[in-house]
Enzyme design. Structure first.
Site, PDB file in Angstrom:
ATOM      1  N   GLU A  29       5.256  27.068  36.724  1.00 47.02           N
ATOM      2  CA  GLU A  29       4.289  28.041  37.246  1.00 47.02           C
ATOM      3  C   GLU A  29       4.849  28.634  38.535  1.00 47.02           C
ATOM      4  O   GLU A  29       5.165  27.904  39.481  1.00 47.02           O
ATOM      5  CB  GLU A  29       2.925  27.402  37.507  1.00 47.02           C
ATOM      6  CG  GLU A  29       1.940  28.461  38.006  1.00 47.02           C
ATOM      7  CD  GLU A  29       0.503  27.989  38.125  1.00 47.02           C
ATOM      8  OE1 GLU A  29       0.209  26.836  37.777  1.00 47.02           O
ATOM      9  OE2 GLU A  29      -0.332  28.797  38.590  1.00 47.02           O
ATOM     10  N   ASP A  67       1.890  38.695  43.524  1.00 50.19           N
ATOM     11  CA  ASP A  67       1.609  39.692  44.564  1.00 50.19           C
ATOM     12  C   ASP A  67       1.866  41.087  43.993  1.00 50.19           C
ATOM     13  O   ASP A  67       2.965  41.350  43.489  1.00 50.19           O
ATOM     14  CB  ASP A  67       2.508  39.441  45.782  1.00 50.19           C
ATOM     15  CG  ASP A  67       2.183  38.102  46.444  1.00 50.19           C
ATOM     16  OD1 ASP A  67       1.028  37.904  46.835  1.00 50.19           O
ATOM     17  OD2 ASP A  67       3.089  37.252  46.548  1.00 50.19           O
TER      18      ASP A  67
HETATM   19  C1  SAM Z   1      -1.690  36.609  44.858  1.00 51.77           C
HETATM   20  S1  SAM Z   1      -1.232  34.920  44.927  1.00 51.77           S
HETATM   21  C2  SAM Z   1      -1.946  34.248  43.432  1.00 51.77           C
HETATM   22  C3  SAM Z   1      -2.048  32.755  43.435  1.00 51.77           C
HETATM   23  C4  SAM Z   1      -2.590  32.056  42.186  1.00 51.77           C
HETATM   24  N1  SAM Z   1      -1.702  32.216  41.049  1.00 51.77           N
HETATM   25  C5  SAM Z   1      -3.999  32.473  41.857  1.00 51.77           C
HETATM   26  O1  SAM Z   1      -4.208  32.991  40.771  1.00 51.77           O
HETATM   27  O2  SAM Z   1      -4.890  32.256  42.683  1.00 51.77           O
HETATM   28  C6  SAM Z   1       0.509  34.989  44.588  1.00 51.77           C
HETATM   29  C7  SAM Z   1       1.249  33.738  44.986  1.00 51.77           C
HETATM   30  O3  SAM Z   1       2.607  33.833  44.578  1.00 51.77           O
HETATM   31  C8  SAM Z   1       3.411  33.219  45.562  1.00 51.77           C
HETATM   32  N2  SAM Z   1       4.792  33.722  45.391  1.00 51.77           N
HETATM   33  C9  SAM Z   1       5.225  35.004  45.464  1.00 51.77           C
HETATM   34  N3  SAM Z   1       6.543  35.077  45.221  1.00 51.77           N
HETATM   35  C10 SAM Z   1       6.967  33.805  44.975  1.00 51.77           C
HETATM   36  C11 SAM Z   1       8.235  33.243  44.666  1.00 51.77           C
HETATM   37  N4  SAM Z   1       9.333  33.998  44.563  1.00 51.77           N
HETATM   38  N5  SAM Z   1       8.305  31.908  44.494  1.00 51.77           N
HETATM   39  C12 SAM Z   1       7.200  31.135  44.599  1.00 51.77           C
HETATM   40  N6  SAM Z   1       5.962  31.617  44.879  1.00 51.77           N
HETATM   41  C13 SAM Z   1       5.851  32.947  45.068  1.00 51.77           C
HETATM   42  C14 SAM Z   1       2.739  33.591  46.867  1.00 51.77           C
HETATM   43  O4  SAM Z   1       3.084  32.718  47.916  1.00 51.77           O
HETATM   44  C15 SAM Z   1       1.250  33.473  46.478  1.00 51.77           C
HETATM   45  O5  SAM Z   1       0.750  32.174  46.732  1.00 51.77           O
END
Ligand code: SAM
Length: 216
Positions: free
Chosen positions: A50, A125
């Site tokens: 994930e 994001d």
């Molecule tokens: C908008 S949040 C959504 C979180 C969760 N999936 C939810 O539905 O509530 C996007 C998440 O992706 C993480 N993220 C973005 N790019 C990433 C990467 N390259 N590796 C790991 N995490 C990443 C961010 O830190 C953030 O916590």
């Protein structure tokens, strides 16, 4: 250095999160751990990665539903890492491992080719501004990287509340030789997170997409 897909966020860590982060029981895997392999860590069970789990609310529920699968949950945000560690220990889950790292770096340096049984990217994001689109995680380059680490018939599930990003996902993955699929009904097993609920409250429409790694 490659472009980051995440926003720099200040991370105030609560005492509960700090306590969860400090327990040395092997659930938190460090980037570059020597000798790491999915095969060994999960004793040959199929493993799903994930990417970007947030607070891990959906991760923990879904891991409980699939005790026969391993789950490698990766995010860069320290407080959320603490939250997920707390959740999985409270639920007594043994099939989840957590990493605080850029998932793209993990894919490149720690995951063997054709080894993942699945990938989940829920609400990545959206990077809505045109000049930021290059920071989106779903690009041709990343789809190739994820495809190379995925076993034949591996499933990549995605969800987004940002319609133009859904269109980009369909364009990128629909035209990619490693992936076949498209929009699907919301999978019953994916729980609604707080992030998703906020999007629904604000009237946005959620798109769920499912792609299967082509066997070639
Ligand atoms: C908008 S949040 C959504 C979180 C969760 N999936 C939810 O539905 O509530 C996007 C998440 O992706 C993480 N993220 C973005 N790019 C990433 C990467 N390259 N590796 C790991 N995490 C990443 C961010 O830190 C953030 O916590």
């Amino acid at each position: 250095m490659s472009i980051r897909t995440y926003k720099p966020r200040r991370g105030r860590v609560t005492p509960r999160q700090a306590a969860a982060l400090g327990i040395p029981d092997g659930l938190l895997i460090e980037l570059g751990r020597p000798g790491f392999s999915l095969e060994e860590e999960w004793a040959g069970r199929p493993v799903i990665m994930e990417i970007g789990f947030g607070t891990g609310a959906a991760t923990a529920v879904m891991a409980g539903q699939q005790p026969d699968h391993g789950l490698l949950a990766i995010d860069v945000h320290t407080p959320g890492i603490g939250d997920l560690l707390h959740r999985i220990r409270s639920a007594g889950l043994t099939n989840v491992r957590v990493m605080e790292a850029d998932a793209l770096e993990v894919l490149r340096s720690m995951i063997a080719e054709r080894s993942l049984a699945g990938v989940r990217t829920y609400f990545p994001d959206p990077w809505p501004k045109a000049r930021h689109h290059k920071r989106r995680i779903v690009t041709v380059e990343h789809a190739t990287l994820i495809g190379s680490r995925s076993a034949p018939h591996a499933i990549w599930d995605l969800a987004t509340d940002w319609a133009p990003y859904a269109e980009q996902m369909i364009e990128v993955l629909g035209g990619h030789p490693m992936w076949e699929g498209g929009p699907v009904e919301r999978p019953a097993e994916r729980p609604i997170t707080r992030f998703e609920q906020t999007a629904l409250d604000q009237g946005r429409v959620i798109a769920d997409l499912r792609y299967v790694r082509s066997p070639a």
